[in-house]
Design an enzyme around this catalytic site. Structure first.
Site, short mmCIF file in Angstrom:
data_model
loop_
_atom_site.label_atom_id
_atom_site.label_comp_id
_atom_site.label_asym_id
_atom_site.label_seq_id
_atom_site.Cartn_x
_atom_site.Cartn_y
_atom_site.Cartn_z
N LYS A 86 23.10 49.33 21.02
CA LYS A 86 22.01 48.65 20.31
C LYS A 86 22.11 47.16 20.61
O LYS A 86 23.22 46.60 20.64
CB LYS A 86 22.15 48.92 18.81
CG LYS A 86 21.02 48.37 17.95
CD LYS A 86 21.17 48.79 16.49
CE LYS A 86 20.03 48.31 15.62
NZ LYS A 86 20.15 48.76 14.22
N SER A 118 16.14 51.13 12.22
CA SER A 118 15.94 50.13 13.26
C SER A 118 16.59 50.49 14.58
O SER A 118 16.26 49.90 15.60
CB SER A 118 16.47 48.79 12.78
OG SER A 118 17.88 48.85 12.59
N SER A 174 19.40 52.88 9.10
CA SER A 174 18.97 52.67 10.49
C SER A 174 19.68 53.48 11.57
O SER A 174 19.25 53.45 12.71
CB SER A 174 19.07 51.19 10.84
OG SER A 174 17.93 50.54 10.36
N1 GLN Z 1 14.71 50.24 6.92
C1 GLN Z 1 15.65 49.45 6.20
C2 GLN Z 1 15.22 48.01 6.27
O1 GLN Z 1 14.19 47.74 6.78
C3 GLN Z 1 17.02 49.64 6.74
C4 GLN Z 1 17.24 48.97 8.04
C5 GLN Z 1 18.65 49.13 8.53
O2 GLN Z 1 19.37 50.04 8.13
N2 GLN Z 1 19.05 48.22 9.40
O3 GLN Z 1 15.90 47.14 5.83
#
Ligand code: GLN
Length: 483
Positions: free
Chosen positions: A74, A149, A173
């Site tokens: 990532k 994400s 995410s």
């Molecule tokens: N969807 C969640 C957010 O927007 C979690 C994102 C994540 O786990 N990085 O914060």
């Protein structure tokens, strides 16, 4: 080649069936062929091949088992000499001067960096649509989102553009995109995997972990990633067990807790049905199902959306046009430079979070929002402690629905935030959790089964996932149309 599991690739390299260079080339070609998925932000062919050549030179009977295996990372992990954008324009020209601990550990066992995967900007999102580098498409249906994400990593593994990948999970995410893309994702316990060199979003919640096809592969990766790191003050000073060694144990007598709140209103019928089918598989393996309560579940989304933005507003203050990345070209004075740089460099969702966080932390509202949310966080963690008195793991859906259309929720932040309703509380409590491919809905989109473990109980958690994958083949399915 790309249909082989990690274990098979390790054997192939060992036996000389193919070299690390051939393997890297194979995957680099696949990435190029499926560029329409937009799963990668950076692919550096020369660098990847150079690392593969070095792996071939090292290859011998005593080289570490993963020597020569390509892994996609990532784009939140700093990798020396590589662009590390975190999905943002503000880091669009940032070449990391050092390796994150996770990257360092992968290098130490000889793996090859296949590229940096696309992600929501600063890991803020559930659909990969907030990336400055454009959305990622779901390999099962390119009109749908891959989740976020870590959507690039999940899409890459699902489309077999990489044998394995890393992701990070602040509120879901790793697990949510794993569920949407039909792959396996593990969010380790907070403190298990070093955050050093991983661009910070919400430091008390962020945790790196593997995204792979199977649990067996995830255990191989976690063996590399986990362990104490003196450079991360929140890393737990405890030696990691060998996770691969824990796989294959019997499940008879395992107590599976089913949180009532995870099967209620808002859960898609097909997801619910698929999860129930998976539970039958576990019953067949000798596990017992018990109903449990997580009474504060409905508070997890509001609690997270005070704490995560608060931490983000503080973490992101470092991006000021002086220290890193993008700087506005024209400005009048220092303050103007800061404002223009940040206005140009951050996307709308990141700005929204910074504003919410700054507001929640401001002197007049700190007690009403931030302190209150910290108290809720404690209640949410206590719920899990009580539930685990009655069971060994918890199970439920990873997400309330399967993948949705690109653009469907981008104008409605609250609808987007509700994607994480079953994943967020796990981060608030610091627990480990897996998402396993468990079937498909009527449109042929993958459904994820979530398994939540006790703190630092990854060995059991992985074994529970592994036994399911011995009984089912959902994790071996490949998206139609991906050659
Ligand atoms: N969807 C969640 C957010 O927007 C979690 C994102 C994540 O786990 N990085 O914060």
């Amino acid at each position: 080649m790309h249909t082989k599991s990690l274990t098979q690739l390790v054997e192939g390299l060992r036996s000389g069936e193919f070299s690390a260079v051939e393997l890297a080339q194979w995957y680099l070609d696949r990435i190029e062929r499926h560029a329409n998925l937009n799963a990668f932000i950076t692919v550096d062919r020369e660098l990847t091949l150079a690392q593969a050549r070095a792996a071939d030179q090292r290859a011998s009977q005593d080289a570490p088992p993963l020597n020569g295996i390509p892994v996609a990372h990532k784009d939140i992990f700093c990798a020396e000499g590589m662009l590390t954008t975190c999905g943002s324009r503000i880091l669009g020209n940032f070449t990391a001067p050092y390796d994150a601990t996770v990257i360092e550990r992968f290098k130490a066992v000889g793996t090859v960096i296949l590229g940096k995967t696309n992600m929501d900007e600063f890991a803020m999102g559930s659909s990969n649509e907030t990336s400055y580098y454009g959305p990622v498409r779901n390999p099962w249906n390119p009109e749908l989102v891959p989740g976020g994400s870590s959507g690039g990593s999940a899409a890459a593994v699902a489309a077999r553009l990489a044998p394995a990948a890393t992701g990070t999970d602040t509120g879901g995410s790793i697990r949510q995109p794993a569920a949407f893309c039909g792959v396996t994702g593990l969010k380790p316990s907070y403190g298990r995997v070093s955050r050093y060199g991983m661009v910070a979003f919400a430091s008390s919640l962020d945790q790196g972990g593997p995204i792979t096809r199977s649990v067996a592969d995830a255990a191989l990766l976690l063996d590399v990633m986990a362990g104490f790191d003196p450079r991360d003050s929140t890393s737990v000073e405890q030696e990691a067990p060998e996770f691969t060694a824990a796989l294959g144990q019997e499940l008879s007598g395992l107590r599976i807790g089913l949180p009532r709140q995870y099967f209620g209103e808002g859960l898609d019928a097909a997801v619910q049905e698929t999860v129930r089918e998976a539970l039958k598989v576990y019953e067949g393996l000798g596990a017992k199902l018990v109903d449990v309560d997580l009474p504060n579940s409905e508070l997890c989304v509001p609690c997270y959306y005070v704490l995560a933005p608060s931490e983000a507003s503080s973490n992101l203050s470092r991006f000021d046009g002086v220290r890193y990345g993008h700087r506005a070209e024209h400005y009048d004075d220092l303050m103007d430079m800061y404002m223009r740089t940040r206005s140009e460099g951050f996307g709308a969702e990141v700005k929204r979070r910074i504003m919410i966080g700054t507001y929640a932390l401001s002197a007049g509202y700190y007690d009403a929002y931030y302190v209150k949310a910290q108290k809720l966080r404690r209640l949410i963690a206590d719920d899990f402690d009580r539930a685990f008195e009655q069971c060994d793991v918890l199970m439920g859906p990873t997400t309330p629905s399967t993948a949705f259309a690109l653009g469907a929720k981008s104008d409605d932040p609250v609808a987007m935030y509700l994607n994480d309703i079953y994943t967020i509380s796990v981060n608030l409590a610091g627990l480990p959790a897996l998402s396993l491919p468990a079937g498909f809905d009527a449109r042929g989109m993958p459904v994820g089964l979530q398994v939540i473990g006790r703190y630092f109980d990854e060995s059991r958690l992985l074994n529970v996932g592994y036994r399911y994958q011995q009984e089912t083949d959902w994790h071996d399915r490949m998206p139609a149309g991906i050659e």
